[in-house]
Design an enzyme around this catalytic site. Structure first.
Site, PDB file in Angstrom:
ATOM      1  N   LYS A 135     -37.111  11.802  18.766  1.00 24.65           N
ATOM      2  CA  LYS A 135     -37.649  12.688  19.811  1.00 24.65           C
ATOM      3  C   LYS A 135     -39.063  13.105  19.441  1.00 24.65           C
ATOM      4  CE  LYS A 135     -33.565  14.967  21.703  1.00 24.65           C
ATOM      5  NZ  LYS A 135     -32.854  16.244  21.830  1.00 24.65           N
ATOM      6  N   GLU A 177     -30.880  24.515  10.389  1.00 23.92           N
ATOM      7  CA  GLU A 177     -30.450  23.222  10.945  1.00 23.92           C
ATOM      8  C   GLU A 177     -29.376  22.589  10.048  1.00 23.92           C
ATOM      9  OE1 GLU A 177     -31.150  22.241  13.901  1.00 23.92           O
ATOM     10  OE2 GLU A 177     -33.208  22.739  14.464  1.00 23.92           O
ATOM     11  N   ARG A 227     -24.473  13.399  21.449  1.00 24.99           N
ATOM     12  CA  ARG A 227     -25.700  13.975  20.869  1.00 24.99           C
ATOM     13  C   ARG A 227     -25.927  15.433  21.292  1.00 24.99           C
ATOM     14  NH1 ARG A 227     -31.667  11.107  19.980  1.00 24.99           N
ATOM     15  NH2 ARG A 227     -32.605  12.954  19.068  1.00 24.99           N
ATOM     16  N   HIS A 254     -38.549  28.531  14.229  1.00 25.52           N
ATOM     17  CA  HIS A 254     -37.541  27.773  14.976  1.00 25.52           C
ATOM     18  C   HIS A 254     -36.141  28.072  14.431  1.00 25.52           C
ATOM     19  CE1 HIS A 254     -35.917  24.420  17.303  1.00 25.52           C
ATOM     20  NE2 HIS A 254     -35.326  23.977  16.212  1.00 25.52           N
TER      21      HIS A 254
HETATM   22  N1  LIG Z   1     -37.908  16.015  17.019  1.00 23.28           N
HETATM   23  C1  LIG Z   1     -36.822  16.638  16.694  1.00 23.28           C
HETATM   24  O1  LIG Z   1     -35.731  16.086  16.732  1.00 23.28           O
HETATM   25  C2  LIG Z   1     -36.918  18.054  16.234  1.00 23.28           C
HETATM   26  C3  LIG Z   1     -35.807  18.650  15.623  1.00 23.28           C
HETATM   27  C4  LIG Z   1     -35.921  19.955  15.172  1.00 23.28           C
HETATM   28  C5  LIG Z   1     -37.107  20.657  15.343  1.00 23.28           C
HETATM   29  N2  LIG Z   1     -38.154  20.051  15.940  1.00 23.28           N
HETATM   30  C6  LIG Z   1     -39.417  20.773  16.137  1.00 23.28           C
HETATM   31  O2  LIG Z   1     -39.975  21.076  14.854  1.00 23.28           O
HETATM   32  C7  LIG Z   1     -40.855  22.177  15.014  1.00 23.28           C
HETATM   33  C8  LIG Z   1     -40.683  23.127  13.865  1.00 23.28           C
HETATM   34  O3  LIG Z   1     -40.975  22.433  12.674  1.00 23.28           O
HETATM   35  P1  LIG Z   1     -41.300  23.207  11.320  1.00 23.28           P
HETATM   36  O4  LIG Z   1     -40.328  24.292  11.141  1.00 23.28           O
HETATM   37  O5  LIG Z   1     -41.445  22.179  10.284  1.00 23.28           O
HETATM   38  O6  LIG Z   1     -42.677  23.966  11.665  1.00 23.28           O
HETATM   39  P2  LIG Z   1     -44.207  23.637  11.363  1.00 23.28           P
HETATM   40  O7  LIG Z   1     -44.521  22.230  11.508  1.00 23.28           O
HETATM   41  O8  LIG Z   1     -44.962  24.623  12.164  1.00 23.28           O
HETATM   42  O9  LIG Z   1     -44.357  24.025   9.817  1.00 23.28           O
HETATM   43  C9  LIG Z   1     -44.168  25.353   9.420  1.00 23.28           C
HETATM   44  C10 LIG Z   1     -45.328  25.851   8.542  1.00 23.28           C
HETATM   45  O10 LIG Z   1     -45.211  25.268   7.247  1.00 23.28           O
HETATM   46  C11 LIG Z   1     -46.458  24.697   6.861  1.00 23.28           C
HETATM   47  N3  LIG Z   1     -46.140  23.612   5.943  1.00 23.28           N
HETATM   48  C12 LIG Z   1     -45.672  22.376   6.259  1.00 23.28           C
HETATM   49  N4  LIG Z   1     -45.360  21.706   5.142  1.00 23.28           N
HETATM   50  C13 LIG Z   1     -45.675  22.509   4.106  1.00 23.28           C
HETATM   51  C14 LIG Z   1     -45.544  22.381   2.697  1.00 23.28           C
HETATM   52  N5  LIG Z   1     -45.004  21.291   2.134  1.00 23.28           N
HETATM   53  N6  LIG Z   1     -45.964  23.405   1.912  1.00 23.28           N
HETATM   54  C15 LIG Z   1     -46.477  24.546   2.483  1.00 23.28           C
HETATM   55  N7  LIG Z   1     -46.578  24.743   3.801  1.00 23.28           N
HETATM   56  C16 LIG Z   1     -46.174  23.738   4.608  1.00 23.28           C
HETATM   57  C17 LIG Z   1     -47.110  24.297   8.163  1.00 23.28           C
HETATM   58  O11 LIG Z   1     -48.495  24.188   8.008  1.00 23.28           O
HETATM   59  C18 LIG Z   1     -46.715  25.456   9.063  1.00 23.28           C
HETATM   60  O12 LIG Z   1     -47.584  26.541   8.862  1.00 23.28           O
HETATM   61  C19 LIG Z   1     -40.535  22.807  16.352  1.00 23.28           C
HETATM   62  O13 LIG Z   1     -41.590  22.514  17.234  1.00 23.28           O
HETATM   63  C20 LIG Z   1     -39.274  22.101  16.798  1.00 23.28           C
HETATM   64  O14 LIG Z   1     -39.190  22.004  18.195  1.00 23.28           O
HETATM   65  C21 LIG Z   1     -38.084  18.780  16.379  1.00 23.28           C
END
Ligand SMILES: NC(=O)c1ccc[n+]([C@@H]2O[C@H](COP(=O)([O-])OP(=O)(O)OC[C@H]3O[C@@H](n4cnc5c(N)ncnc54)[C@H](O)[C@@H]3O)[C@@H](O)[C@H]2O)c1
Length: 323
Positions: A135, A177, A227, A254
């Site tokens: 996705k 998750e 799913r 999230h």
């Molecule tokens: N495609 C899918 O199946 C799917 C599934 C679940 C969630 N999502 C999406 O994922 C998003 C949320 O992802 P997230 O929680 O990773 O958020 P994000 O990508 O915003 O990352 C969170 C924060 O962590 C920081 N960061 C990332 N890696 C780091 C690291 N190794 N060390 C320090 N800081 C780091 C980022 O810069 C950001 O500030 C939402 O938009 C959600 O809709 C998609």
């Protein structure tokens, strides 16, 4: 750890990016772009480069945060790709959390009708969940993932070394998750997680989460039936996340939002499924012991309902239990 195959592409675990090294050395691509946000370009890119010993790429950097997973950033990045003369043989490597892998995947899957991309998820959440299933997407007006595609990356690399720099709140977000995977599919895994700490996720548990999600999306890649169980907590959770994004200076993550969704949707499941009152109590007690409470004023309930109606998952039943 054994790689997992998912619908023809491979997810590598703790592999030191070996397959990526081989791919990059094959000279298959005319240009290579790395998409990162302001934090991952500073924190994760040096590690990425030290593992790969590779610098023949152009870096595209975005602002960090869900509020930037939007069409304006996409337009900016599509234009940057054009300026850098990216053609259909270009490769995009998405290095970051779910915002970068979702938005980067969307940009790559639509640029010139689609270029190859590789995901290197660097948050716990993106490793255990966004890493699998294909996705991609962006938000429109706080409606989560309103526009997107189902497109698989060429490869996915899960390296727990990236998690060492992740803030505690982001570890807690990703852990939600993992809890969901246990709740919907594997009770012993849920019990194992309950006995563990979100601060120290193990590679084995990350692998188990990806394995569960992979099993589900392999059976039902386009979310026609099974799913939908992965959406547990998300109809309400996405609405709360969207509401918080629009109203709070420091919005919920999230994971924090969907954890609230777990409790609400488990409560709905009492009347709509086989979930027992004891199981609901157990879930609520555990979630409340980990995640912050969030108050939404009564006058905002209609806003939440509107957000739920716009959620692309609205047609699913919001309650589910596979306990
Ligand atoms: N495609 C899918 O199946 C799917 C599934 C679940 C969630 N999502 C999406 O994922 C998003 C949320 O992802 P997230 O929680 O990773 O958020 P994000 O990508 O915003 O990352 C969170 C924060 O962590 C920081 N960061 C990332 N890696 C780091 C690291 N190794 N060390 C320090 N800081 C780091 C980022 O810069 C950001 O500030 C939402 O938009 C959600 O809709 C998609």
């Amino acid at each position: 750890m054994e790689p997992l195959t998912s619908a023809g592409h491979t997810l590598y675990f703790e592999s030191d990016l070996a397959a990526l090294k081989v791919l990059l050395e094959s000279n298959k691509y005319s240009k290579i772009f790395v998409l990162a946000d302001e934090h991952t370009s500073e924190i994760c890119l040096p590690l990425f480069q030290s593992i790969l010993d590779f610098s023949e790429f152009d870096l595209i950097e975005t602002s960090a945060g869900e509020e930037n997973k939007n069409i304006d950033f996409c337009i900016g990045i599509w234009k940057t790709l054009l300026d850098f003369e990216a053609d259909r043989k270009s490769l995009m490597i998405n290095l970051g959390g779910g915002v970068i892998t979702d938005m980067g995947g969307f940009i790559a899957s639509t640029y010139k009708r689609g270029i190859d991309f590789i995901n290197i998820p660097t948050t716990l959440l993106s490793q255990v969940d966004a890493s699998v299933g294909g996705k991609t997407g962006i938000d429109i007006d706080n409606v989560k993932n309103m526009v997107g595609t189902f497109t698989l990356p060429q490869m996915v690399f899960i390296e727990t070394a990236f998690l060492k720099t992740l803030p505690e709140r982001q570890l807690l977000s990703g852990f939600a998750e993992m809890i969901k995977h246990g709740l919907i599919y594997d009770k012993p895994y849920y019990e194992k997680l309950k006995a563990s700490s979100y601060l120290t996720p193990t590679a084995a548990d990350i692998y188990r989460s990806v394995e569960i999600k992979n099993e589900v999306v392999t059976i039902d890649p386009h979310e026609k039936n099974l799913r939908k169980i992965l959406n547990f907590g998300h109809t309400i959770g996405h609405a709360i996340e969207g509401y918080s994004l629009a109203n709070d200076e420091n919005p919920l993550t999230h994971g924090e939002a969907i954890a609230i969704g777990f409790v609400c949707e488990a409560a709905l499941s009492i009347n709509n499924s086989t979930l027992s009152t004891e199981e609901l109590e157990d879930i609520s007690k555990y979630i409340l012991s980990l995640y912050p409470k969030y108050r939404i004023k009564k006058e905002s309930h209609n806003t939440l309902l509107d957000l739920m109606k716009s959620d692309k998952k609205t047609k699913m039943e919001t309650s589910y239990s596979h306990f």
